[in-house]
Motif scaffolding. Sequence first.
Motif, PDB file in Angstrom:
ATOM      1  N   THR B 246     -19.760  -7.091 -32.877  1.00 25.28           N
ATOM      2  CA  THR B 246     -19.226  -5.728 -32.813  1.00 25.28           C
ATOM      3  C   THR B 246     -18.119  -5.720 -31.751  1.00 25.28           C
ATOM      4  OG1 THR B 246     -21.080  -5.238 -31.334  1.00 25.28           O
ATOM      5  CG2 THR B 246     -21.237  -4.414 -33.580  1.00 25.28           C
ATOM      6  N   ALA B 274     -18.724   0.147 -32.229  1.00 21.27           N
ATOM      7  CA  ALA B 274     -18.902  -0.807 -33.326  1.00 21.27           C
ATOM      8  C   ALA B 274     -17.586  -1.453 -33.740  1.00 21.27           C
ATOM      9  CB  ALA B 274     -19.520  -0.101 -34.531  1.00 21.27           C
ATOM     10  N   TYR B 279     -20.923   0.332 -39.474  1.00 23.16           N
ATOM     11  CA  TYR B 279     -22.013   0.456 -38.501  1.00 23.16           C
ATOM     12  C   TYR B 279     -22.083   1.842 -37.858  1.00 23.16           C
ATOM     13  CZ  TYR B 279     -22.030  -4.650 -38.913  1.00 23.16           C
ATOM     14  OH  TYR B 279     -22.086  -5.925 -39.392  1.00 23.16           O
ATOM     15  N   LEU B 283     -25.597   3.670 -36.035  1.00 22.75           N
ATOM     16  CA  LEU B 283     -25.491   3.877 -34.590  1.00 22.75           C
ATOM     17  C   LEU B 283     -25.482   5.360 -34.239  1.00 22.75           C
ATOM     18  CD1 LEU B 283     -23.021   1.056 -33.465  1.00 22.75           C
ATOM     19  CD2 LEU B 283     -25.527   1.063 -33.522  1.00 22.75           C
TER      20      LEU B 283
ATOM     21  N   SER C 253     -26.916  -2.403 -31.935  1.00 23.07           N
ATOM     22  CA  SER C 253     -26.052  -2.744 -33.069  1.00 23.07           C
ATOM     23  C   SER C 253     -26.513  -4.001 -33.779  1.00 23.07           C
ATOM     24  CB  SER C 253     -24.604  -2.960 -32.604  1.00 23.07           C
ATOM     25  OG  SER C 253     -24.200  -1.968 -31.715  1.00 23.07           O
TER      26      SER C 253
END
Lengths: 341, 341, 341, 341
Positions: B246, B274, B279, B283, C253
């Motif tokens: 990420t 991210a 994502y 999140l 994540s």
Amino acid sequence: MIIVMKPGSKDSDIQEISKVLNSLGLGVHISQGTERTIIGVIGDKRKLNDVPIELMPGVEKLVPIVESYKLAGKTFKPEPSVIEVNGVKIGGKELVIMAGPCAVENHDQIMAAALAVKKSGAQFLRGGAFKPRTSPYAFQGLEEEGLKLLKEAKDATGLNIITEVTSEKAVEIADKYVDMFQVGARNVQNFQLLREIGRSKKPVLFKRGPATTVDEWLNAAEYIMSEGNYNVVLCERGIRTFETSTRNTLDISAVPVVKNLSHLPIIVDPSHAAGKSQYVLPLSKAAIAAGADGLIIEVHPNPKSALSDAAQQLTPEDFDYLCKDIAKIAEIIGREFRYGN
Amino acid sequence: MIIVMKPGSKDSDIQEISKVLNSLGLGVHISQGTERTIIGVIGDKRKLNDVPIELMPGVEKLVPIVESYKLAGKTFKPEPSVIEVNGVKIGGKELVIMAGPCAVENHDQIMAAALAVKKSGAQFLRGGAFKPRTSPYAFQGLEEEGLKLLKEAKDATGLNIITEVTSEKAVEIADKYVDMFQVGARNVQNFQLLREIGRSKKPVLFKRGPATTVDEWLNAAEYIMSEGNYNVVLCERGIRTFETSTRNTLDISAVPVVKNLSHLPIIVDPSHAAGKSQYVLPLSKAAIAAGADGLIIEVHPNPKSALSDAAQQLTPEDFDYLCKDIAKIAEIIGREFRYGN
Amino acid sequence: MIIVMKPGSKDSDIQEISKVLNSLGLGVHISQGTERTIIGVIGDKRKLNDVPIELMPGVEKLVPIVESYKLAGKTFKPEPSVIEVNGVKIGGKELVIMAGPCAVENHDQIMAAALAVKKSGAQFLRGGAFKPRTSPYAFQGLEEEGLKLLKEAKDATGLNIITEVTSEKAVEIADKYVDMFQVGARNVQNFQLLREIGRSKKPVLFKRGPATTVDEWLNAAEYIMSEGNYNVVLCERGIRTFETSTRNTLDISAVPVVKNLSHLPIIVDPSHAAGKSQYVLPLSKAAIAAGADGLIIEVHPNPKSALSDAAQQLTPEDFDYLCKDIAKIAEIIGREFRYGN
Amino acid sequence: MIIVMKPGSKDSDIQEISKVLNSLGLGVHISQGTERTIIGVIGDKRKLNDVPIELMPGVEKLVPIVESYKLAGKTFKPEPSVIEVNGVKIGGKELVIMAGPCAVENHDQIMAAALAVKKSGAQFLRGGAFKPRTSPYAFQGLEEEGLKLLKEAKDATGLNIITEVTSEKAVEIADKYVDMFQVGARNVQNFQLLREIGRSKKPVLFKRGPATTVDEWLNAAEYIMSEGNYNVVLCERGIRTFETSTRNTLDISAVPVVKNLSHLPIIVDPSHAAGKSQYVLPLSKAAIAAGADGLIIEVHPNPKSALSDAAQQLTPEDFDYLCKDIAKIAEIIGREFRYGN
């Protein structure tokens, strides 16, 4: 730039991407692998800066092949740059040492510091007039008054003067007094400030940020250089890691890495890296042995009375000892440093 | 503050330190251990900010006992702060979502974004007019022109407007157009900027830096608050670590940690953490479940044509889906979010 | 795999490399850019594992295009794996909670813990018999005696039993007692241990190391899988960063990232990530909201008397409250958890 | 150890804690501050290892004052230790260089390497027989066969032999062949292995882990020493950070930090830190200049044919050049190294 396609991407996806690239004047080279198709982009990658290829159908990821900075890189200028400040050459055979207190406090303090560091062989006097401190309740610097004191010390000793600038306004004020600007670690990506310095043409010591990769650092240097100021000297001063026995972790490898990627000179700041004066001597020797073009070191005539970062400032005696050692190592590794005055 | 003495320190060292502390109006409490003597300092630790006790003879190290920020801490104000912006309360029962494109690009883009995010329930429109970009060759924002477009979008939708300010000059310009300032991660310790915002009194979203500890972040917030602006909302947006899958590593724990240490509201920016739109949904849900007071999310009417950070911007459809999910989780955890308009 | 050539590399260099690749049965695709020539390698990259292409004349660097693990990846198996342990499915619709004390201390403690966690809905009892501790002077576990106590608790409650194994010998001993092995963070690259577990076929909970990237973690999982044991469940437990307000930084994540790269189930350990029991509840909710397949949580019937990691263990009351909350969130996000017994 | 109480903690809480401490034979010293009460614990802190004081009512946090290791620390033994291996003294005036290939591959390779490194002045031949590799598909070492080849090289040259051991079984096998064990970075907290080595008494080179603080590293060394093996030489080999231009970030400051905290010798491994042979020379010079007691360097008679970590292995010519430089620096800093044979 390489575009890696997802497994199972369609021919039409690839054709679509080729069309976009061609429309930007970029060439295309398609390579069919066993698991993935990859597309090589031929031409100036910066044409893609504002085109989100990674969102096009079938694209898995982009892989950069060449660095995104240009003026700071060796492809642009393979031979090392030497930055000259009133006759002192940074990046040449001679090592350059900048020394002085963390903050300018008063006339007597800065004058004593100047005389002491000059005596041991330093070519620059450092001293903070604009102090960025973690807590707003700590001493923040004398500002223009401090610059005047630095100027007096310069007049008395002939040392070059360097000070940190923390805002566009500080650049404007300091411009009248100092020989070299310093950009501190906290401002490494303060792009407004970098552009302002880029427009001034005055030499600048550009510190790495605590969480800045070498690649990002060189890109940030590009902000200064792309405005026309090529007089950039890099300064490694430690990065933030999980280790707490030193204030930061000196990334000594950054010295040869920068020498490999860039033509700009690089010096090392062991004082901020270590945060403790007892580690400054070994780290200084290590920096020079690793190939650094110089050092910037905090020296205070009386560290016990210092108004900021007392723990990391050397006494004049310790600094003198350090300069003697540096001169000896310099000789061994084919550099020079004139200890004493 | 505890002063730990070296093994074998002398009585005279301890007496000397006591004398200095007493002269500052601080009390002293000496404790003789088997291996070390420690000295407890009684009174306001900030009196020691500019006195280098760590350099006095016999001292091994200083150990802080209480945090160095004051206004941002719970000792100063135990109950949670609610920051109100034109009737929208940040830090109250209702979750607040700020959404919009990374950069303001043109009238149609920002208007489409505003209408879309309003429709799904966002209370704030975000959009960058001053864009700090890693490379100087990337799009840098429309500046005042962009602020005018944001204002038009506000007039059309009633959304509050938030934009990043990157310099004192930007603060001055943006002040006329926006309801809330944003300080970006790169400027978390640009103290000149923080003071300027402190003087303006306008609410500010204050992002954590990529290498800033929670303690340093609250100290930086103190810069804003000590100038009189208490309308600070914190924003966790990921920290820099060794992990590269990420863009940054979202420090989700910072949400309960901040709630434990500070009275200030905290929201989460999953888009920058991210760096990949896929994502953002998981999140966002995690952030709300962890107790965040809201989210700031990048939404672009057409991400594929975005001029910056395209990969992390949601489509309006994805954002609508996200808001629906957030509303459901909000209910479960005793918060509220009004999905839809 | 892409081979990036240095600027100015010679045709003969490229021919030499092509020859080597062809001799390994790999295809070659050459692409001439404006600044660099790049060579695409076509075929199984693992054939290059022991051939140092990066040292051949003219080569600047290698850029991997596909991941180096195979069995753990989605290319090998696109659909999610469900690991079954005596009827409990990890990675299916139902969330799985493993709970119990950090260390098995005595009969009454482990029995009380087992009854408590069973009552709230946990499907697994955890408890350390072999305890790796930072200091050699701290409690190191009851070893086989502890395993017997775990087995008694299993017989009394029907819970599955999971324990950490720290050596090949521990694997051998624990094999007779437990339903699932756990590999701890410190052993994530103890490849001897991983191979031994790979040969045993028993399901294993495989924790990420504090400095392990997701890519390295999946490569390490490959060590287990390549010996024939596909029953691997991953466990994110926090990584080491500069932040010290929590013991580790929970990389939330990693949950969606692993779901994107691998078919293996992933659960989260908020207890070791946070290191403080007060943060376990918010982090548990965040983990489930982010898509984790379950949790492993430290619960002690009387944390104040715990022999290890006391600060991070929940009371049975707190754990019960947590399970209730998890059940509610599970429903919202399309999963299931049967709170209570 | 200091116990910091919460603001507003009760007298009865403090009395309760005092009672527990007294019952453990520990003294108590209470200090009433303006914001907090703190309790100084007097006596051997290790008595608190298994007592969760941090969970007692009113306690905010514990602050350690002295380090938790004992045998590895300078309080236990203030003068530097010199570890002798067949007459070679590590930690004395003379610098020690260990050199050889990453992995033992065959008779000719190891013999050529041994002769080459001997010729330039190395006192130890290194060579991996048990190779922990990130991917299970990479070359894993010749195991006992490799040890036999190392022994032959020793017999032919008189060099001491050092090899990495990765399991209790490897210790048992290697014990018959080598003069010194090496514990690799991945096993820094493989406590079973450390205890096994502690029982063997053979000298051990103990590498720091990529995410291990100096404090944890010394605690891990304590595992070896507390079993009776005091012949521990530490080895800094780089830590994991966000920077990717080198394989790891060499923490050069760890050299003076360890010298400050511990009596154990410390050498540096620039090969694994950098991961690229071109950086080995500058980092080696830096390490010696910083005060390291020696180096361990990867040298391969023909790096281009190496079966592992090819990119970081020096040619014999480069190694010879390095030794010549090290000898010169040694002299300057008051150490010695006999270049050549």
